[in-house]
Design a protein around this motif. Structure first.
Motif, PDB file in Angstrom:
ATOM      1  N   ARG A  68       0.861  -1.182   0.000  1.00 34.47           N
ATOM      2  CA  ARG A  68       0.000   0.000   0.000  1.00 34.47           C
ATOM      3  C   ARG A  68       0.897   1.232   0.000  1.00 34.47           C
ATOM      4  O   ARG A  68       1.910   1.287   0.693  1.00 34.47           O
ATOM      5  CB  ARG A  68      -0.870   0.040   1.251  1.00 34.47           C
ATOM      6  CG  ARG A  68      -1.754   1.277   1.329  1.00 34.47           C
ATOM      7  CD  ARG A  68      -2.360   1.448   2.714  1.00 34.47           C
ATOM      8  NE  ARG A  68      -1.347   1.660   3.727  1.00 34.47           N
ATOM      9  CZ  ARG A  68      -0.996   2.839   4.236  1.00 34.47           C
ATOM     10  NH1 ARG A  68      -1.590   3.921   3.834  1.00 34.47           N
ATOM     11  NH2 ARG A  68      -0.070   2.932   5.153  1.00 34.47           N
ATOM     12  N   GLY A  69       0.541   2.209  -0.777  1.00 31.53           N
ATOM     13  CA  GLY A  69       1.244   3.481  -0.793  1.00 31.53           C
ATOM     14  C   GLY A  69       0.238   4.608  -0.890  1.00 31.53           C
ATOM     15  O   GLY A  69      -0.846   4.433  -1.450  1.00 31.53           O
ATOM     16  N   VAL A  93       4.447  11.372   1.780  1.00 22.13           N
ATOM     17  CA  VAL A  93       4.326  10.065   1.133  1.00 22.13           C
ATOM     18  C   VAL A  93       4.550   8.972   2.177  1.00 22.13           C
ATOM     19  O   VAL A  93       5.504   9.047   2.956  1.00 22.13           O
ATOM     20  CB  VAL A  93       5.353   9.919  -0.015  1.00 22.13           C
ATOM     21  CG1 VAL A  93       5.247   8.554  -0.685  1.00 22.13           C
ATOM     22  CG2 VAL A  93       5.183  11.040  -1.033  1.00 22.13           C
ATOM     23  N   ASN A  94       3.681   7.959   2.178  1.00 23.60           N
ATOM     24  CA  ASN A  94       3.754   6.847   3.126  1.00 23.60           C
ATOM     25  C   ASN A  94       3.652   5.523   2.370  1.00 23.60           C
ATOM     26  O   ASN A  94       3.138   5.478   1.259  1.00 23.60           O
ATOM     27  CB  ASN A  94       2.592   6.913   4.131  1.00 23.60           C
ATOM     28  CG  ASN A  94       2.487   8.260   4.789  1.00 23.60           C
ATOM     29  OD1 ASN A  94       3.422   8.763   5.370  1.00 23.60           O
ATOM     30  ND2 ASN A  94       1.313   8.867   4.692  1.00 23.60           N
ATOM     31  N   ALA A  95       4.125   4.433   2.997  1.00 26.13           N
ATOM     32  CA  ALA A  95       4.016   3.109   2.382  1.00 26.13           C
ATOM     33  C   ALA A  95       3.920   2.039   3.468  1.00 26.13           C
ATOM     34  O   ALA A  95       4.387   2.229   4.590  1.00 26.13           O
ATOM     35  CB  ALA A  95       5.216   2.835   1.488  1.00 26.13           C
ATOM     36  N   LEU A 149       5.484  -3.953   7.712  1.00 26.78           N
ATOM     37  CA  LEU A 149       6.467  -2.885   7.880  1.00 26.78           C
ATOM     38  C   LEU A 149       5.871  -1.652   7.232  1.00 26.78           C
ATOM     39  O   LEU A 149       5.385  -1.707   6.102  1.00 26.78           O
ATOM     40  CB  LEU A 149       7.796  -3.247   7.223  1.00 26.78           C
ATOM     41  CG  LEU A 149       8.883  -2.177   7.257  1.00 26.78           C
ATOM     42  CD1 LEU A 149       9.325  -1.902   8.693  1.00 26.78           C
ATOM     43  CD2 LEU A 149      10.071  -2.595   6.419  1.00 26.78           C
ATOM     44  N   GLU A 150       5.879  -0.532   7.947  1.00 27.00           N
ATOM     45  CA  GLU A 150       5.369   0.713   7.375  1.00 27.00           C
ATOM     46  C   GLU A 150       6.361   1.837   7.588  1.00 27.00           C
ATOM     47  O   GLU A 150       7.109   1.844   8.567  1.00 27.00           O
ATOM     48  CB  GLU A 150       4.014   1.077   7.962  1.00 27.00           C
ATOM     49  CG  GLU A 150       4.033   1.443   9.417  1.00 27.00           C
ATOM     50  CD  GLU A 150       2.658   1.822   9.929  1.00 27.00           C
ATOM     51  OE1 GLU A 150       2.314   3.015   9.836  1.00 27.00           O
ATOM     52  OE2 GLU A 150       1.958   0.923  10.398  1.00 27.00           O
ATOM     53  N   VAL A 151       6.382   2.753   6.649  1.00 30.48           N
ATOM     54  CA  VAL A 151       7.235   3.939   6.724  1.00 30.48           C
ATOM     55  C   VAL A 151       6.359   5.144   6.436  1.00 30.48           C
ATOM     56  O   VAL A 151       5.649   5.179   5.422  1.00 30.48           O
ATOM     57  CB  VAL A 151       8.401   3.877   5.711  1.00 30.48           C
ATOM     58  CG1 VAL A 151       9.277   5.105   5.850  1.00 30.48           C
ATOM     59  CG2 VAL A 151       9.212   2.610   5.885  1.00 30.48           C
ATOM     60  N   ASN A 152       6.375   6.101   7.325  1.00 23.04           N
ATOM     61  CA  ASN A 152       5.627   7.348   7.154  1.00 23.04           C
ATOM     62  C   ASN A 152       6.603   8.472   6.847  1.00 23.04           C
ATOM     63  O   ASN A 152       7.714   8.492   7.373  1.00 23.04           O
ATOM     64  CB  ASN A 152       4.835   7.670   8.424  1.00 23.04           C
ATOM     65  CG  ASN A 152       3.794   6.618   8.709  1.00 23.04           C
ATOM     66  OD1 ASN A 152       2.979   6.313   7.856  1.00 23.04           O
ATOM     67  ND2 ASN A 152       3.850   6.045   9.896  1.00 23.04           N
ATOM     68  N   ASN A 153       6.173   9.406   6.018  1.00 23.45           N
ATOM     69  CA  ASN A 153       7.014  10.522   5.586  1.00 23.45           C
ATOM     70  C   ASN A 153       8.311   9.997   4.975  1.00 23.45           C
ATOM     71  O   ASN A 153       9.406  10.355   5.385  1.00 23.45           O
ATOM     72  CB  ASN A 153       7.293  11.488   6.750  1.00 23.45           C
ATOM     73  CG  ASN A 153       7.851  12.813   6.293  1.00 23.45           C
ATOM     74  OD1 ASN A 153       7.990  13.069   5.099  1.00 23.45           O
ATOM     75  ND2 ASN A 153       8.193  13.664   7.238  1.00 23.45           N
ATOM     76  N   ILE A 154       8.160   9.145   3.983  1.00 21.22           N
ATOM     77  CA  ILE A 154       9.299   8.479   3.344  1.00 21.22           C
ATOM     78  C   ILE A 154      10.376   9.467   2.902  1.00 21.22           C
ATOM     79  O   ILE A 154      11.567   9.206   3.040  1.00 21.22           O
ATOM     80  CB  ILE A 154       8.827   7.654   2.122  1.00 21.22           C
ATOM     81  CG1 ILE A 154       8.010   6.459   2.590  1.00 21.22           C
ATOM     82  CG2 ILE A 154       9.997   7.198   1.268  1.00 21.22           C
ATOM     83  CD1 ILE A 154       7.372   5.683   1.465  1.00 21.22           C
TER      84      ILE A 154
END
Length: 90
Positions: free
Chosen positions: A3-4, A33-35, A50-55
């Motif tokens: 998901r992005g 941008v997040n994923a 696994l998630e990353v916010n403010n890539i």
């Protein structure tokens, strides 16, 4: 599962009367941008994510307070920098 997403907020004014008195009442626009990636076991017994916010690790602000006429300063409220989380579920 992948998901992005991306979100955009245009420039806003922080003054109660919504007029640009000085540059200190303007909160600049931003894009964030997040994923997230999730893997689920074949039997669906557990999953890991696994998630990353403010890539892009962009410095942006949610709002500000203009104290320039009384205290001679302006304060800004920054958003979270890049951050990540890992999770699992059984």
């Amino acid at each position: 599962m992948l998901r992005g997403d991306a979100g955009y907020q245009s420039e806003v004014q922080s003054a109660a009367i919504n007029q640009l008195v000085s540059g200190t009442t303007r909160v600049p626009g931003y894009t964030v941008v997040n994923a997230r990636a999730t893997w689920r076991s074949p039997e669906s017994l557990w999953e890991a994510s696994l998630e990353v916010n403010n890539i892009l690790d962009k410095l942006y602000f949610f709002g500000n307070a203009d104290w320039s006429t009384s205290a001679g300063s302006t304060t800004y409220t920054p958003a979270m920098p890049r951050n990540w989380a890992a999770s699992s579920m059984c």
